[in-house]
Design an enzyme around this catalytic site. Structure first.
Site, mmCIF file in Angstrom:
data_model
loop_
_atom_site.group_PDB
_atom_site.id
_atom_site.type_symbol
_atom_site.label_atom_id
_atom_site.label_comp_id
_atom_site.label_asym_id
_atom_site.label_seq_id
_atom_site.Cartn_x
_atom_site.Cartn_y
_atom_site.Cartn_z
ATOM 1 N N SER A 76 38.964 52.178 50.137
ATOM 2 C CA SER A 76 40.086 51.444 49.542
ATOM 3 C C SER A 76 40.414 52.070 48.200
ATOM 4 C CB SER A 76 39.718 49.966 49.357
ATOM 5 O OG SER A 76 38.762 49.824 48.329
ATOM 6 N N ASP A 77 41.646 51.863 47.736
ATOM 7 C CA ASP A 77 41.973 52.311 46.386
ATOM 8 C C ASP A 77 41.551 51.206 45.420
ATOM 9 O OD1 ASP A 77 42.845 53.773 44.252
ATOM 10 O OD2 ASP A 77 44.880 54.037 44.954
ATOM 11 N N TRP A 78 41.524 51.584 44.174
ATOM 12 C CA TRP A 78 41.064 50.761 43.047
ATOM 13 C C TRP A 78 41.482 49.285 43.140
ATOM 14 C CZ3 TRP A 78 38.495 52.643 38.600
ATOM 15 C CH2 TRP A 78 38.517 51.806 37.480
#
Ligand code: BGC
Length: 749
Positions: A294-296
């Protein structure tokens, strides 16, 4: 460590080791492998500098209010952590590994970092030109070399997983992250993405110089509504498949170990909870075998921004159920996912799928055998001579000469003895671009320093501005203009600023989107004022996105697009200005005249240019593929090996190119194809191949392109992929401009 269990025995095949280890793990230990935290040093700094709300908004800094570093350290010892990101030194990496090795099963950690153009989030590393400049080189082999060197600099400091390449197709210059993409063309983006992956992940996908690459962001992060990072992406299936997916397909085919999903939604469904995207498209259709990250904090944002989940736990469920394998970053995921399995909402088999892939990577990286790095080696590897040379070579090949009226360039140092160097980007680290921390001064050659180094006999008079474009002062502008008349020539370095350590003041880079693409602050006034003094002016642009510098292009005699050329960018720029290096780069992205022309790209549909704007010019300022040289290349007549082929046949197009000038030079020969008539509408032309060649004065080389069915295929009116019968036009030349292209036709029966 003596091999007590199969998984500890390096002689056993990886698959066997994975299954053995998985069989020994508790649910908690498994879920821990799917979770990540920011590094301890990063955490301490962030907690000091930003609020929890700011962190959530993605201020690229992270910390955990209820989980101070000491608690995370303890959790690591308990085997509750599988990964860290932004670990900034070999010492810190070793320390964290030593904690993980105190856990029951002694599973080492995987460390991720954004080593996008060099391992720039670490001090003392080699910073290569940003990706937009890399793409301008049209030299995938050099990008591969750079990536391999970056892998060595990463492994030396104890990190194993880079969050690159960004293979989003960038068609909106307002978006701040254009500089970390390879531009607007799916073919070029794919080539550069693949080169990056090959450089990081060696052939054997294992060993001490192996780094996991990450193709990102799936999908459409580069085309958010209004150019604002993270805003919705609404796209037809056709455009998604024709423009945005091909680079991901290429990266998957090249063996990308990981993929990161995008902040944004895709047609109403957030990418982070999008089963269609992660499972149907990425895994089943594209054949992706690695793990998805996942991104941040984007899983969390499904609750508080996208509002598709009422609770964080629901958001974690949605994401893992859709196919997410590893969470970036923070404590909630771990506890909630364990509960979700205990409650029977997620199966342990689903968790095993993710953990298997993560463990496999850890084995391939050799972390069970060698979790630590030798701190004594760090200085030998970081910013070493070979890496500096590659950074310099790449910078030399990435700087685009856009205008050169009356051959003002290359500058004659006998004629121009006193040169004013000014502008806010003349003498600072803005040349390093985004995803770089401030680097030791001794490791960076600014443009002013480069000029002095390359022509010590010329007197360069510097008029400084400081790095902050937003706070330029009128007095400074007046001072620079006043100095112009006492000089033979002016070099003014303007553009943008992507320094992430000046998060709130930078104008470009991550989360620095803009609604215009003009020069910020008083830069335009500065350039016009200098020009009006009647002294020849050369403008050098340092920027991560196209800038609409129409006035400059119309008035100033020489214009150089340096992008963000990296550690030795000042030297490369100076060498080009004085002709020690002949410029050879080409634009990987169209430069619009005005933000109102967005989107403007070379591979548009015919009807896009049906009507013209009532006011202003409808053409772009500079076209994709364009770039000047100090020599001239003559293209001969194109020859096709056949005038008619079957649908599964191919044609070889060949052309002679001669250097008819007086200087040795490189030319990027470009092949475009048009499908003349088709059941669904097609772009006016599409880049399908290119070749960078070197020619001495008078020398001729023949370039051949093999036009195979994949270069002719597309999604027809019924969305079937393949070659349609009919006529195709082949264009070969020095840019995407019609005037720069030779053309021939052939027919597919
Ligand atoms: C960016 C990612 C990056 C991550 C970790 C996010 O804000 O969107 O591209 O990999 O931060 O630094």
């Amino acid at each position: 460590m003596s091999a007590q269990y199969i998984y500890q025995d390096a002689k056993q095949p990886v698959e066997k080791r994975v299954e053995d280890l998985l069989g020994r793990m508790s649910l908690e230990e498994k879920v821990a492998q799917m979770n990540q935290y920011v590094g301890l040093e990063h955490m301490k700094k962030a907690a000091f500098e930003i609020s929890p709300e700011e962190m959530k908004k993605s201020h690229a800094m992270g910390f955990y209010a209820d989980y101070p570093p000491a608690k995370i350290e303890e959790m690591t010892k308990q085997g509750m952590v599988g990964s860290f990101l932004h670990v900034v030194s070999a010492e810190e990496a070793n320390y964290l590994q030593s904690l993980a090795l105190q856990s029951r099963l002694k599973i080492p950690l995987i460390m991720g970092i954004d080593a996008v153009h060099g391992n720039g989030m670490v001090r003392g590393t080699t910073i290569y030109p940003t990706c937009i400049g890399q793409a301008a080189s049209f030299n995938p082999a050099l990008v591969e070399k750079m990536s391999h060197e970056t892998a060595l600099e990463m492994r030396a400091t104890g990190t194993h997983w880079t969050f690159t390449p960004n293979v989003e197709v960038a068609r909106d210059a307002r978006w701040g992250r254009v500089g970390e993409t390879f531009g607007e063309d799916p073919f070029l983006v794919s080539k550069m993405g693949v080169a990056t992956i090959k450089g990081f992940q060696n052939e054997s996908n294992a060993g001490a110089d192996f780094v996991l690459a990450c193709a990102k962001h799936l999908i459409g992060g580069s085309q958010p509504l209004n150019g604002v990072n993270g805003a919705p992406f609404d796209v037809s299936e056709r455009t998604m498949r024709e423009v945005f997916l091909p680079p991901f397909q290429a990266c998957v085919d090249a063996g990308a170990a990981t993929v990161m999903t995008a902040h944004n939604e895709l047609n109403g469904i957030p990418c982070h909870g999008n089963k269609y995207l992660m499972d149907d498209i990425l895994r089943k259709e594209l054949g992706f075998k690695g793990f998805i990250v996942s991104d941040w904090m984007d899983i969390e944002r499904m609750q508080d921004y996208h509002k598709v989940s009422e609770t964080l736990k629901d958001a974690f469920f949605l994401s893992v159920d859709a196919g997410m394998d590893l969470h970036m970053h923070g404590p909630d995921f771990y506890f909630d996912v364990i509960k979700l399995v205990q409650e029977g909402k997620l199966t342990e088999a689903r968790i095993n799928e993710s953990v298997r892939k993560i463990l496999e990577s850890k084995f391939r990286l050799g972390l069970f055998e060698n979790p630590y790095v030798n701190v004594a080696n760090v200085n030998k590897i970081l910013y070493n001579k070979n890496h500096q040379q590659t950074a310099l070579d790449l910078a030399r090949q990435s700087i685009v000469l856009l205008k050169n009226e009356n051959n003002l360039l290359p500058l004659d140092s006998k004629k121009y003895k006193k040169v004013l160097v000014t502008g806010p980007n003349a003498n600072n680290q803005s040349i390093l671009g985004d995803w770089a921390l401030e680097q030791p001064e001794a490791n960076v050659v600014t443009i002013y320093q480069g000029l002095k180094q390359v022509r010590p006999d010329v007197k360069f008079n510097l008029c400084e501005f400081g790095w902050n474009l937003r706070t330029m002062k009128q007095e400074q502008v007046d001072k620079a203009i006043g100095m112009a008349k006492d000089n033979d020539l002016v070099i003014v370095v303007v553009g943008e600023n992507s320094m992430r350590y000046q998060w709130k003041d930078k104008t470009c880079g991550e989360n620095s989107d803009r609604y215009d693409i003009n020069l910020v602050g008083l830069q335009q006034e500065l350039v016009e004022g200098l020009y009006n003094m009647g002294v020849p002016v050369v403008v050098v642009l340092v920027n991560g996105r196209p800038l609409s510098t129409e006035w400059i292009a119309n008035n100033v005699p020489a214009l150089l697009e340096a992008w963000e050329p990296g550690s030795l960018g000042g030297q490369a720029t100076a060498e080009i200005l004085f002709g020690d290096v002949n410029p050879s780069a080409k634009l990987p992205i169209t430069i619009p005249r005005h933000s109102g022309q967005i989107q403007t790209y070379y591979n548009y549909k015919f009807t896009s240019k049906w009507f013209k704007y009532a006011t202003g010019n409808s053409t772009p300022l500079f076209d994709f593929g364009y770039g000047l040289s100090y020599t001239s290349f003559k293209y001969g007549e194109m020859k096709l090996s056949a005038k008619e082929i079957a649908k599964d046949g191919s044609v070889v197009a060949s052309i002679d190119i001669t250097n008819i000038g007086k200087k040795q030079g490189d030319e990027v020969v470009q092949l475009y194809i048009t499908d003349n008539y088709s059941s669904a509408t097609r772009p006016v032309k599409e880049l399908k191949d290119f070749a960078r060649i070197s020619l001495n004065p008078g020398e001729t080389k023949t370039v051949e392109f093999n036009i195979t069915p994949d270069k002719l295929s597309y999604y027809d009116a019924k969305m079937n992929y393949g070659v349609e019968a009919g006529a195709f036009t082949v264009h070969i030349g020095s840019s995407s401009r019609t005037a720069d292209l030779k053309k021939e036709e052939f027919i597919v029966r």
